[in-house]
Design an enzyme around this catalytic site. Structure first.
Site: not given
Length: 113
Positions: A74-76, A78, A103
């Site tokens: 995951y990241c901020r 996607g 997130v």
């Protein structure tokens, strides 16, 4: 069509936050946050390891992970994690899932521990 034009996107799973959380409960699941270290320090999913996708040593660091373990990235938002998921599947990871919306769409509190 016969798999010749298979895109990288079809090699990993894009999961909603609910399905992603469900998958993380599997025994042996590995959770990777591919954001920058300062983003990770500001708040991340519990149990995540930080391996920045844009770092020059990304390939070396992920090579140390178990390629057969269910791997969740995951990241901020996607986007970076989708890129990372594609790289992981191309390098032989068997079961990779990406968190849709990152997130930003994660319903639970993040941790700084």
């Amino acid at each position: 069509m016969f798999g010749f034009n298979k895109s990288a996107d079809s090699a990993f799973h894009n999961l909603t936050p609910a399905k992603f959380a469900e998958g993380l409960r599997q025994p042996g699941a590995v959770l990777v946050d591919v954001r920058r270290p300062e983003e990770f320090a500001a708040g991340h999913l519990p149990g995540a390891v930080n391996i920045e996708v844009t770092a020059p040593d990304f390939g070396q660091r992920v090579a140390a992970l178990d390629q057969d373990a269910p791997t969740y990235v995951y990241c901020r938002s996607g986007a970076r994690s989708a890129s990372a998921a594609g790289m992981l599947t191309k390098s032989g990871f068997a079961n990779v899932s990406n968190l849709l919306g990152g997130v930003l769409d994660w319903p639970e509190p993040l941790t700084t521990k």
